[in-house]
Design an enzyme around this catalytic site. Structure first.
Site, PDB file in Angstrom:
ATOM      1  N   ASP A  74      -8.144   3.769   1.354  1.00  0.00           N
ATOM      2  CA  ASP A  74      -7.208   4.077   2.434  1.00  0.00           C
ATOM      3  C   ASP A  74      -7.983   4.659   3.615  1.00  0.00           C
ATOM      4  O   ASP A  74      -8.593   5.721   3.492  1.00  0.00           O
ATOM      5  CB  ASP A  74      -6.175   5.089   1.932  1.00  0.00           C
ATOM      6  CG  ASP A  74      -5.027   5.277   2.904  1.00  0.00           C
ATOM      7  OD1 ASP A  74      -5.133   4.824   4.067  1.00  0.00           O
ATOM      8  OD2 ASP A  74      -4.006   5.873   2.509  1.00  0.00           O
ATOM      9  N   CYS A 115       0.865  -1.181   0.000  1.00  0.00           N
ATOM     10  CA  CYS A 115       0.000   0.000   0.000  1.00  0.00           C
ATOM     11  C   CYS A 115       0.903   1.233   0.000  1.00  0.00           C
ATOM     12  O   CYS A 115       2.067   1.151  -0.395  1.00  0.00           O
ATOM     13  CB  CYS A 115      -0.983  -0.020   1.168  1.00  0.00           C
ATOM     14  SG  CYS A 115      -0.241   0.155   2.815  1.00  0.00           S
ATOM     15  N   CYS A 155      -1.345   0.770   7.326  1.00  0.00           N
ATOM     16  CA  CYS A 155      -2.785   0.517   7.449  1.00  0.00           C
ATOM     17  C   CYS A 155      -3.204  -0.728   6.670  1.00  0.00           C
ATOM     18  O   CYS A 155      -3.330  -1.811   7.239  1.00  0.00           O
ATOM     19  CB  CYS A 155      -3.588   1.736   6.971  1.00  0.00           C
ATOM     20  SG  CYS A 155      -3.333   3.241   7.946  1.00  0.00           S
ATOM     21  N   ARG A 156      -3.398  -0.575   5.367  1.00  0.00           N
ATOM     22  CA  ARG A 156      -4.015  -1.651   4.577  1.00  0.00           C
ATOM     23  C   ARG A 156      -3.113  -2.858   4.373  1.00  0.00           C
ATOM     24  O   ARG A 156      -3.559  -4.001   4.552  1.00  0.00           O
ATOM     25  CB  ARG A 156      -4.464  -1.093   3.221  1.00  0.00           C
ATOM     26  CG  ARG A 156      -5.590  -0.083   3.322  1.00  0.00           C
ATOM     27  CD  ARG A 156      -5.794   0.622   2.000  1.00  0.00           C
ATOM     28  NE  ARG A 156      -4.651   1.482   1.680  1.00  0.00           N
ATOM     29  CZ  ARG A 156      -4.491   2.117   0.524  1.00  0.00           C
ATOM     30  NH1 ARG A 156      -5.394   1.953  -0.446  1.00  0.00           N
ATOM     31  NH2 ARG A 156      -3.439   2.904   0.319  1.00  0.00           N
ATOM     32  N   SER A 157      -1.858  -2.644   3.961  1.00  0.00           N
ATOM     33  CA  SER A 157      -1.019  -3.810   3.643  1.00  0.00           C
ATOM     34  C   SER A 157      -0.664  -4.646   4.873  1.00  0.00           C
ATOM     35  O   SER A 157      -0.695  -5.886   4.785  1.00  0.00           O
ATOM     36  CB  SER A 157       0.236  -3.397   2.864  1.00  0.00           C
ATOM     37  OG  SER A 157       1.010  -2.451   3.558  1.00  0.00           O
ATOM     38  N   ASN A 159       2.478   1.469   4.318  1.00  0.00           N
ATOM     39  CA  ASN A 159       2.702   0.216   5.041  1.00  0.00           C
ATOM     40  C   ASN A 159       2.382   0.314   6.528  1.00  0.00           C
ATOM     41  O   ASN A 159       3.042  -0.298   7.356  1.00  0.00           O
ATOM     42  CB  ASN A 159       4.135  -0.270   4.847  1.00  0.00           C
ATOM     43  CG  ASN A 159       4.358  -1.715   5.272  1.00  0.00           C
ATOM     44  OD1 ASN A 159       5.420  -2.062   5.788  1.00  0.00           O
ATOM     45  ND2 ASN A 159       3.376  -2.574   5.075  1.00  0.00           N
TER      46      ASN A 159
END
Length: 213
Positions: free
Chosen positions: A176, A59, A64-66, A62
């Site tokens: 995001d 993401c 939050c999402r990934s 690195n």
């Protein structure tokens, strides 16, 4: 998910089939056993037949999402007996948070749903294309950035969007949640969980294809 035993029957063409979901994910009839019940699982006893596999989620920062996606996929792979075969990690296209933990809201969302939340942020290194079977972008912006970093066609072929593995979702991006609240992080986590279920099926098929060569 349902379990199935690996036997000679699984590699017999007369037992193979393909579902609409698997077809939309790019599966082929020669790698999808009929008795897989659309959700096959490799037993750990079969792992010695298979080469290791690596998935890297990417993401923006690195945090939050990934890292959320990595935590989800690790647990799902553990549930189907593939934790020792598949390595899962994550990185960001930017370097703003390198060395730091995941966003506190991401950690809280993961912990609320029973996932591990330990994480140290990294920036994606193009050299990792040679180490990863799949480099999975969380949105189309990350996808474009990764394609610019790809040094050759083989590297580019490894890049996929996470939402490709949830063809019924009708969206391309995992949004995001950084500027949102806890509810946004929970919603993103649910989206990731569903897509990772499809990704597990894709990995299973890739491993079976390798083992049958």
């Amino acid at each position: 998910m349902l379990s199935w035993g690996l036997s000679n029957q699984l590699l017999d063409p007369k037992f193979t089939t393909i579902s609409k979901v698997e077809q939309s994910l790019g599966f082929h009839s020669d790698i999808s056993p009929g008795n897989k019940a659309a959700a096959g699982v490799f037993p750990m006893a079969a792992c010695n037949l298979m080469a290791s596999y690596r998935v890297t989620f990417v993401c923006l920062g690195n945090i939050c999402r990934s890292p959320m996606a990595a935590a989800v996929l690790r647990q799902q792979l553990e549930q189907v007996g593939l934790a020792a075969t598949v390595t899962v990690d994550s990185a960001g296209t930017g370097d703003w948070h390198v060395g730091g933990p995941a966003d506190e809201r991401a950690q809280a969302a993961l912990e609320r749903r029973g996932y591990e939340s330990a994480h140290t942020a990294r920036q994606f290194d193009p050299a990792w294309f040679g180490e990863s079977d799949l480099v999975v972008a969380l949105d189309r912006s990350n996808l474009r950035d990764l394609r610019r970093l790809a040094r050759n066609d083989a590297s580019g072929a490894a890049i996929r969007l996470l939402m490709e593995f949830d063809p019924v979702a009708g969206v391309s991006d995992v949004p995001d949640p950084y500027h949102g609240d806890d509810a946004d992080f929970d919603a993103v986590l649910e989206q990731i969980e569903t897509a990772c279920g499809g990704l597990v099926h894709f990995i299973e098929a890739a491993l079976l294809r390798r083992s049958s060569r």
